[in-house]
Design a protein around this motif. Structure first.
Motif, PDB file in Angstrom:
ATOM      1  N   ASP A 190       5.951  24.583 -18.889  1.00 12.20           N
ATOM      2  CA  ASP A 190       6.043  24.287 -17.297  1.00 12.20           C
ATOM      3  C   ASP A 190       7.477  22.713 -17.246  1.00 12.20           C
ATOM      4  O   ASP A 190       7.559  22.403 -16.164  1.00 12.20           O
ATOM      5  CB  ASP A 190       5.368  23.047 -17.378  1.00 12.20           C
ATOM      6  N   LEU A 191       7.676  22.429 -18.581  1.00 14.02           N
ATOM      7  CA  LEU A 191       8.444  20.938 -18.166  1.00 14.02           C
ATOM      8  C   LEU A 191       9.915  21.159 -17.918  1.00 14.02           C
ATOM      9  O   LEU A 191      10.334  20.490 -17.246  1.00 14.02           O
ATOM     10  CB  LEU A 191       8.435  20.065 -19.460  1.00 14.02           C
ATOM     11  N   VAL A 192      10.330  22.336 -18.270  1.00 14.43           N
ATOM     12  CA  VAL A 192      11.147  22.898 -18.394  1.00 14.43           C
ATOM     13  C   VAL A 192      11.520  23.165 -16.529  1.00 14.43           C
ATOM     14  O   VAL A 192      12.336  22.960 -15.629  1.00 14.43           O
ATOM     15  CB  VAL A 192      12.271  24.211 -18.767  1.00 14.43           C
ATOM     16  N   LYS A 193      10.419  24.055 -15.787  1.00 17.19           N
ATOM     17  CA  LYS A 193      10.732  24.804 -14.790  1.00 17.19           C
ATOM     18  C   LYS A 193      10.281  22.469 -14.088  1.00 17.19           C
ATOM     19  O   LYS A 193      11.167  23.132 -12.678  1.00 17.19           O
ATOM     20  CB  LYS A 193       9.472  24.956 -14.420  1.00 17.19           C
ATOM     21  N   VAL A 194       9.588  22.368 -14.028  1.00 12.90           N
ATOM     22  CA  VAL A 194       9.291  20.990 -13.307  1.00 12.90           C
ATOM     23  C   VAL A 194      10.889  20.103 -13.704  1.00 12.90           C
ATOM     24  O   VAL A 194      11.330  19.548 -12.141  1.00 12.90           O
ATOM     25  CB  VAL A 194       8.607  19.826 -13.976  1.00 12.90           C
TER      26      VAL A 194
ATOM     27  N   ALA B 148      13.867  12.229 -14.743  1.00  7.65           N
ATOM     28  CA  ALA B 148      13.115  13.011 -16.644  1.00  7.65           C
ATOM     29  C   ALA B 148      12.161  12.181 -16.921  1.00  7.65           C
ATOM     30  O   ALA B 148      10.929  13.588 -16.926  1.00  7.65           O
ATOM     31  CB  ALA B 148      13.699  13.082 -17.922  1.00  7.65           C
ATOM     32  N   LEU B 149      11.725  11.376 -16.509  1.00 13.43           N
ATOM     33  CA  LEU B 149      10.375  11.158 -16.732  1.00 13.43           C
ATOM     34  C   LEU B 149       9.703  11.466 -15.538  1.00 13.43           C
ATOM     35  O   LEU B 149       8.296  11.085 -15.921  1.00 13.43           O
ATOM     36  CB  LEU B 149       9.893   8.851 -16.913  1.00 13.43           C
ATOM     37  N   LYS B 150       9.850  11.070 -14.648  1.00 16.35           N
ATOM     38  CA  LYS B 150       8.932  11.586 -13.326  1.00 16.35           C
ATOM     39  C   LYS B 150       8.489  13.847 -13.860  1.00 16.35           C
ATOM     40  O   LYS B 150       7.556  13.912 -13.336  1.00 16.35           O
ATOM     41  CB  LYS B 150      10.156  11.684 -12.072  1.00 16.35           C
ATOM     42  N   ALA B 151       9.594  13.868 -13.824  1.00 13.12           N
ATOM     43  CA  ALA B 151       9.368  15.437 -14.627  1.00 13.12           C
ATOM     44  C   ALA B 151       8.268  14.921 -15.560  1.00 13.12           C
ATOM     45  O   ALA B 151       7.259  16.070 -15.431  1.00 13.12           O
ATOM     46  CB  ALA B 151      10.229  15.728 -15.198  1.00 13.12           C
ATOM     47  N   PHE B 152       8.890  14.247 -16.383  1.00 13.37           N
ATOM     48  CA  PHE B 152       6.977  14.774 -17.812  1.00 13.37           C
ATOM     49  C   PHE B 152       5.709  13.896 -16.895  1.00 13.37           C
ATOM     50  O   PHE B 152       4.809  15.039 -17.988  1.00 13.37           O
ATOM     51  CB  PHE B 152       7.918  13.267 -18.909  1.00 13.37           C
ATOM     52  N   ARG B 153       5.760  13.073 -16.195  1.00  9.66           N
ATOM     53  CA  ARG B 153       4.522  12.643 -15.553  1.00  9.66           C
ATOM     54  C   ARG B 153       4.276  14.216 -14.904  1.00  9.66           C
ATOM     55  O   ARG B 153       2.590  14.256 -14.275  1.00  9.66           O
ATOM     56  CB  ARG B 153       5.104  11.521 -14.656  1.00  9.66           C
ATOM     57  N   TYR B 154       4.959  14.314 -14.126  1.00  7.17           N
ATOM     58  CA  TYR B 154       4.490  15.566 -12.807  1.00  7.17           C
ATOM     59  C   TYR B 154       4.143  16.875 -13.365  1.00  7.17           C
ATOM     60  O   TYR B 154       2.500  17.874 -13.871  1.00  7.17           O
ATOM     61  CB  TYR B 154       5.253  16.374 -12.209  1.00  7.17           C
TER      62      TYR B 154
ATOM     63  N   CYS C 277       2.583  22.876  -5.550  1.00  4.36           N
ATOM     64  CA  CYS C 277       1.615  21.814  -5.779  1.00  4.36           C
ATOM     65  C   CYS C 277       2.386  20.977  -6.162  1.00  4.36           C
ATOM     66  O   CYS C 277       2.042  20.327  -6.224  1.00  4.36           O
ATOM     67  CB  CYS C 277       1.227  22.589  -7.494  1.00  4.36           C
ATOM     68  N   LEU C 278       3.799  21.861  -7.250  1.00  2.00           N
ATOM     69  CA  LEU C 278       5.331  20.142  -6.931  1.00  2.00           C
ATOM     70  C   LEU C 278       5.407  18.926  -5.920  1.00  2.00           C
ATOM     71  O   LEU C 278       5.504  18.263  -5.734  1.00  2.00           O
ATOM     72  CB  LEU C 278       6.535  20.606  -7.789  1.00  2.00           C
ATOM     73  N   LYS C 279       5.058  19.688  -4.307  1.00  2.71           N
ATOM     74  CA  LYS C 279       5.436  19.372  -3.295  1.00  2.71           C
ATOM     75  C   LYS C 279       4.851  17.980  -2.923  1.00  2.71           C
ATOM     76  O   LYS C 279       4.640  17.622  -2.242  1.00  2.71           O
ATOM     77  CB  LYS C 279       6.335  20.297  -1.845  1.00  2.71           C
ATOM     78  N   GLU C 280       3.699  18.640  -3.586  1.00  2.00           N
ATOM     79  CA  GLU C 280       2.375  17.888  -3.023  1.00  2.00           C
ATOM     80  C   GLU C 280       1.778  16.673  -3.926  1.00  2.00           C
ATOM     81  O   GLU C 280       1.989  15.728  -3.803  1.00  2.00           O
ATOM     82  CB  GLU C 280       0.898  18.519  -3.361  1.00  2.00           C
ATOM     83  N   TYR C 281       2.756  17.008  -5.406  1.00  5.87           N
ATOM     84  CA  TYR C 281       2.944  15.388  -5.642  1.00  5.87           C
ATOM     85  C   TYR C 281       3.877  14.873  -5.411  1.00  5.87           C
ATOM     86  O   TYR C 281       4.041  14.174  -5.290  1.00  5.87           O
ATOM     87  CB  TYR C 281       3.241  16.499  -6.717  1.00  5.87           C
ATOM     88  N   GLU C 282       5.023  15.251  -4.957  1.00  5.36           N
ATOM     89  CA  GLU C 282       6.216  14.846  -4.540  1.00  5.36           C
ATOM     90  C   GLU C 282       5.375  13.382  -3.267  1.00  5.36           C
ATOM     91  O   GLU C 282       6.192  12.404  -3.016  1.00  5.36           O
ATOM     92  CB  GLU C 282       6.956  15.641  -4.264  1.00  5.36           C
ATOM     93  N   SER C 283       4.954  14.573  -2.300  1.00  7.96           N
ATOM     94  CA  SER C 283       4.684  13.716  -1.007  1.00  7.96           C
ATOM     95  C   SER C 283       2.656  13.409  -1.235  1.00  7.96           C
ATOM     96  O   SER C 283       3.509  12.134  -0.349  1.00  7.96           O
ATOM     97  CB  SER C 283       4.720  15.149   0.582  1.00  7.96           C
ATOM     98  N   ASP C 284       2.187  13.293  -1.737  1.00  6.94           N
ATOM     99  CA  ASP C 284       0.774  12.615  -0.978  1.00  6.94           C
ATOM    100  C   ASP C 284       0.753  12.532  -2.387  1.00  6.94           C
ATOM    101  O   ASP C 284      -0.450  11.503  -2.622  1.00  6.94           O
ATOM    102  CB  ASP C 284      -0.257  13.466  -1.300  1.00  6.94           C
ATOM    103  N   TRP C 285       1.693  12.329  -4.035  1.00  5.37           N
ATOM    104  CA  TRP C 285       0.838  11.944  -5.221  1.00  5.37           C
ATOM    105  C   TRP C 285       1.871  10.926  -5.968  1.00  5.37           C
ATOM    106  O   TRP C 285       3.132  10.810  -5.706  1.00  5.37           O
ATOM    107  CB  TRP C 285       0.749  13.099  -6.187  1.00  5.37           C
ATOM    108  N   TYR C 286       0.996   9.421  -6.359  1.00  5.62           N
ATOM    109  CA  TYR C 286       2.265   8.484  -7.668  1.00  5.62           C
ATOM    110  C   TYR C 286       1.152   8.690  -8.622  1.00  5.62           C
ATOM    111  O   TYR C 286       0.768   8.161  -9.311  1.00  5.62           O
ATOM    112  CB  TYR C 286       1.996   7.255  -6.375  1.00  5.62           C
TER     113      TYR C 286
END
Length: 1138
Positions: free
Chosen positions: A727-731, A988-994, A1017-1026
């Motif tokens: 999943d990390l590579v995809k993110v 890269a750190l952001k991707a790891f946390r996602y 799911c990733l869009k939700e992380y980007e818009s609604d999550w920190y």
């Protein structure tokens, strides 16, 4: 909470005894903590008695008939003035002559104060000890003159013949003369020799040397009454007052010692506040500056009205000014200033300031104008016509008075039914029960809101006009040039307000005293140490009641010494209790941001509750406590006027101590019993009626709820960790593509002229079979040699290690001619032709990202194959600095096998942010097929992957995940490459946390079915999550920006488990209760005395231990710094009460 906790330790007991002795005597230090030469004590006694010597000389000459009384006063005063100047000059000389000696640091500050070395009777060290001197030259002169004046007037005040005529008793005259001069000597010594540390301490530091003026101030007051009696005609009341004050004069040292008389600054503010509120009809103000300005304006209004020759004109003037002064003038001034600025820059709206102050709207201004006009018309017409007609035997004012009483009774009833308890005792049957959600609460509260609207109309529209009618019809208005009329029409009306205020204070103080007595007797932990005090309070209960009455009359706090049933009358002070400006100090920490975020929504909710009457009477000095999860909100009413209220909100610490937890648990119990009852429950009585906290209502507030979960079974699951790597590579792919797309969209307008240019790059073909490796290409990448990185989460933090730069591996081949794919004409270097090169030579000549060769050296190099993007691929191209290589080529080719090409194609074809608006699907499909662009992404993604994980195909450990999540990367060949690119590092750190959040969500909610669901799911992380760390600055920014969700990974060292913390922004219910205001003031008064005078700053002292009934620990926290330690304190917030 142990009853064995001492009130004071042994050293502090000795220190307090020495300080109290000094306070009683006015400054002489006759009790030292060490052996001192006799002349130290003798010199202090001589200096102490010096005023008495000069006064005795004048008194003797007067008694012998040599001098008149006023000459006697002048002689004594002159001698004292000369002596005071000599003393100050001597002190100044000694301070300049002495040499500063550096000493070793002593951790005991109190002991440091007691260490003095005396060499001789008149040595510099001795003089510095006896006479510390003044900080300012102006004070040196002023205090010396004041000392001479006080000695002269004091001699006149204590002349034996005058006192004999006053009392007619020689024995009484002797006692008054002796002890009166003792009082004068204490005042003189404190003024010019050495200022005593007063029990009544208001300021934490005496910056401007105000404390030395305290005792002379009261002495001059007593003398002024005597002077008035001497020079005015025989007035019996004045003579009786003079007799009483002469007796009280000898008790001044005792009153100063027990701290009843306030220091000058507190006295000045308290007097202004009392006169403004009960003499001029105003309110306590939110700041001292506002208090001073309002006092001056109100006093000027009263003085001006005294000289108005017409009763109608005076009524008109007083009604208009009274209404205007009841409004928030600062807000009106800001609105006027803003309108002027707007008028000046009408055509430049961008130049207007965007202040945070809420501006008056035109509707509000119109409302105020209408009310003002109607009030003026009503007052003038009623006064002019009704007072002149005597149609009915019953006074019109009496009729209006009865109407006013009925109206106030209705308002009182409507206010009581808005709260959860009626009178604070009986459960309100109309209040919603067992409400857990905001929606349900609002539905059930609909009836009460309608009642609140009716109350608002009666309070804001009907009551003011009824009050104006009552005052306009007062018969006292017929007598012009009356002081009583000028300060508020009728003295009886003012007395009603004073009696009401003092009655509320008396009841609150009595409840506070009874609560302390009952808990001291009923709780076994405290009974052993307080039994004697409880018995004494019962035996001397009339005196205790007298203390309560006296403190009520003075509007001063009832001070329980060490919060024990040992009551004293504290000195009068403003209702805010503290000298500083509200909201300027707080013990800021990481949790402060949660209070910042909730303040706007909380203010709105408080506005609704105040308007409805749910919070009871809004009196300045009232305190409220709000509770939600681990948050405690302290609310104080600072100021109240017509349709507005000023409050201060404090946030208490979230890291709960044992004492904090015990009291917070009791707060939860009080609120649970009040608000969590079943609908069919019978009317009950408040089971916590003796507590200082009385529940009022719940407020719907938009804030963050805090949930902490244990991640055992998720973060340590091998299956989850195995999926984590894929999943990390995809993110990483998704985040880099989104980044490039957004960046290109923002820069498209700037780079329009460059759209058609092709980007020429150097790139190896990663899909061809690997060639023979060079010796440099065979570097071992085993984890044993690359990663010196401990996986022990409980050990020390791993340190990021750097390695030397990789040596250049490029070996130039012999010059050959190479074709340029896509070119339309041949290029010739040297004598070589184009078509003589084999395809394998192409790949041997190319390695990605090695240093460029100077143009002059191209003749010695092989031909580099140049590859170019498709026509639109540059829109999603990665930055050039990310294209450099730091790893051996065969490792990049091996890692490229992990690259999810199908996911890469899907992400590109479903981009939302794209600079082009036409033919977007075809363009995206074209970009997705661009092999050059794909190879760039493969290189960047896999290098980041290697930096985060290494190339070993092993599942990461939970400790590894936590460290990388925290930004601590393992040592690797790519570490420097990544850390030198801050923007890429953060991505890269952001991707790891996602990816971590994705792993937790998949384990909790189920697997991801397809690419579309993963994208959503990733869009939700980007818009609604920190997703980050609590300690990050971006975490605070996300809270203030009100991100819907926040997530953080942590580790609990006590439980040895990994934890996930989720903050969810939603509208939730905060439970609010009203605190006993006098209990708060009393405990704050004790805190001030205990820390500023007794210096009892022990963190485990008795007075800070948990007291579930008094909420002692929470009350101490809520005090203003430096005595308290709230983590948040707002500036005065002004709430409109329409």
């Amino acid at each position: 909470m142990s009853p064995d906790v001492p009130l004071l330790n042994d050293y502090k007991k000795d220190f307090l005894l020495k300080r109290f002795t000094q306070t009683v005597l006015g400054g002489p230090r006759l009790k030292l903590g060490y052996c001192a030469p006799p002349y130290v004590y003798i010199n202090q006694i001589i200096l102490f008695l010096m005023p008495w010597v000069w006064g005795g000389i004048g008194t003797l000459l007067y008694q012998l008939g040599i001098l008149e009384d006023y000459y006697t006063a002048a002689l004594s005063g002159g001698l004292m003035l000369f002596t005071a100047f000599i003393i100050q000059v001597t002190s100044f000389y000694a301070r300049n002559k002495s040499v500063t000696v550096e000493r070793m640091l002593n951790t005991d500050i109190l002991a440091e104060e007691d260490e003095h070395e005396f060499t001789s009777c008149a040595g510099a060290e001795t003089i510095k000890f006896l006479i510390p001197g003044k900080k300012y030259i102006a004070n040196t002169v002023f205090h010396s003159v004041l000392a001479g004046l006080m000695c002269g007037l004091g001699t006149w005040y204590l002349l034996p013949n005058r006192m004999t005529l006053l009392y007619g008793n020689a024995g009484g005259t002797v006692l008054l003369f002796f002890f009166g001069w003792m009082t004068l000597c204490t005042g003189e010594y404190s003024l010019i020799i050495n200022t005593a540390v007063e029990t009544a301490t208001f300021q934490t530091q005496d910056t401007y040397e105000i404390i030395p003026l305290m005792r002379p101030l009261y002495i001059f007051f007593f003398v002024s009454v005597d002077l008035a009696y001497r020079f005015m005609a025989n007035i019996p009341a004045l003579e009786q007052m003079n007799q009483i004050l002469h007796i009280l004069f000898i008790f001044l040292p005792f009153l100063w010692a027990i701290g009843i008389l306030p220091p000058p600054d507190a006295l000045f503010l308290w007097a202004m506040e009392q006169v403004l509120e009960f003499g001029l009809g105003g309110s306590s103000m939110s700041t001292h500056l506002r208090l001073l300005i309002m006092f001056i304006i109100s006093a000027g209004t009263a003085v001006t009205s005294y000289f108005i020759p017409s009763t109608v004109g005076m009524v008109f003037f007083m009604t208009g000014l009274g209404f205007l002064l009841s409004l928030n003038l600062s807000e009106m001034g800001f609105a006027f200033k803003h309108s002027v600025v707007r008028h000046r820059v009408r055509n430049k709206s961008e130049a207007l300031p965007s202040g945070s102050e809420k501006q008056l709207t035109w509707k509000e201004c119109l409302f105020y104008i209408i009310i003002l006009v109607l009030a003026l018309l009503e007052s003038v017409l009623l006064h002019h016509f009704a007072c002149c007609s005597q149609i009915s035997k019953i006074s019109p004012q009496a009729i209006v008075g009865y109407i006013l009483m009925i109206l106030l009774l209705i308002l009182w009833i409507l206010r009581e039914i808005q709260s959860v308890y009626i009178f604070g005792i009986f459960q309100n049957p109309l209040y919603p029960k067992d409400v857990q959600t905001v929606t349900l609460f609002i539905e059930k509260q609909a009836r009460l809101m309608k009642i609140g609207v009716a109350r608002r109309i009666l309070l804001n529209l009907v009551s003011p006009f009824a009050m104006i009618a009552f005052l306009s019809l007062d018969s006292s208005l017929q007598g012009l040039y009356s002081v009583s009329v000028s300060i508020g029409f009728t003295r009886a009306f003012r007395m009603v307000g004073i009696i009401r205020d003092r009655l509320i204070q008396f009841v609150s103080k009595l409840q506070f005293a009874v609560a302390i007595l009952l808990t001291s007797w009923t709780e076994k932990k405290r009974r052993k140490s307080t039994t004697t005090l409880c018995i004494l309070n019962i035996v001397f209960s009339p005196f205790v009641l007298l203390f309560i009455v006296f403190s009520t009359l003075l509007s001063s706090p009832l001070l329980p010494l060490f919060t024990l049933p040992l009551f004293l009358v504290g000195f009068p002070r403003p209702v805010q209790s503290w000298p500083g400006v509200v909201g300027t100090t707080a013990c800021m920490c990481a949790d402060t941001v949660y209070y910042y975020q909730m303040i706007p929504s909380l203010t709105t909710a408080l506005q609704s509750a105040m308007v409805a009457g749910s919070l009871g009477i809004l009196l300045p000095g009232s305190h409220y406590l709000g509770r939600f999860q681990d948050r405690l909100i302290w609310i104080m009413i600072l100021e109240h006027g017509y349709t507005y209220c000023s409050i201060n909100i404090k946030g208490l610490e979230l890291q709960e101590t044992s004492c904090h937890t015990a009291e917070a648990r009791r707060v939860d119990e009080v609120f649970e019993d009040a608000f969590e009852q079943e609908d069919n429950a019978k009317i009950s009585i408040n089971g916590h009626i003796g507590n200082v906290l009385t529940p009022c209502t719940v407020l719907p507030v938009k804030l963050y709820s805090d949930a902490r979960n244990v991640l055992s079974g998720i973060i340590d699951s091998q299956d989850n960790l195995r999926e984590f790597k894929g999943d990390l590579v995809k993110v990483l792919v998704w985040i880099l593509v989104q980044y490039c797309s957004r960046k290109s969209s923002m820069q498209e307008n700037v780079h329009k002229t460059e759209k058609e240019k092709a980007s020429v790059v150097i790139l190896p073909d990663l899909n061809t079979s690997p060639q023979t490796k060079s010796s440099e290409d065979t570097v071992s990448l085993n984890s044993e040699t690359l990663d010196d990185w401990s996986d022990d989460i409980l050990g020390d933090e791993p340190t990021t290690k750097k390695i030397n730069e990789v040596k250049d591996q490029l070996k130039f081949l012999q010059s050959i001619n190479l074709p340029l794919p896509g070119s339309v004409e041949s290029h010739l270097f040297g004598d070589q032709s184009i078509g003589k090169v084999s395809e394998n030579s192409l790949y041997k000549a190319v390695l990605l990202g090695y240093p460029a060769v100077d143009k002059g050296k191209q003749e010695d190099m092989s031909y580099i194959p140049l590859m170019e993007f498709s026509s639109h691929s540059h829109l999603l191209s990665l930055p050039d600095e990310w294209k450099s290589n730091c790893l051996p080529n065969h490792k990049i080719r091996e890692m490229s096998l992990l690259f999810p090409e199908d996911w890469y194609q899907f992400v590109l074809q479903h981009l939302e942010y794209f600079p082009l608006k036409e033919n977007v699907p075809n363009v995206l499909e074209e970009i997705a097929k661009d092999r050059v662009l794909k190879d760039f992404y493969v290189h960047t993604v896999m290098t980041c992957y290697f930096s985060l994980f290494g190339v070993e195909n092993m599942n990461p450990s939970p400790g590894h995940i936590l460290r990388v999540y925290s930004g601590v990367l393992p040592w690797s060949l790519a570490l420097d490459w990544l850390t030198e690119k801050p923007e890429l590092f953060q991505l890269a750190l952001k991707a790891f946390r996602y990816t971590l959040k994705l792993m937790i969500d998949k384990a909790s909610l189920g697997p991801i079915e397809d690419f579309k669901e993963l994208t959503n799911c990733l869009k939700e992380y980007e818009s609604d999550w920190y997703i980050g760390l609590v300690s990050d600055e971006k975490w605070k920014e996300a809270v203030l920006q009100e991100k819907p969700y926040l997530f953080s990974l942590g580790y609990d060292h006590n439980m040895e488990v990994y934890t996930g913390r989720v903050l969810t922004l939603q509208e939730l219910l905060i439970q609010v209760g009203k605190l006993n205001a006098e209990a708060v003031r009393g405990q704050w008064a004790n805190l001030s005395w205990e820390l500023l005078y007794a210096t009892n700053d022990d963190e485990e002292r008795y007075s800070i231990q948990a007291h579930p009934l008094l909420l002692r620990n929470l009350t101490v926290q809520a005090a203003d710094p430096p005595l308290g330690y709230p983590i948040y304190s707002s500036k005065p917030l002004y709430i409109h009460l329409y």
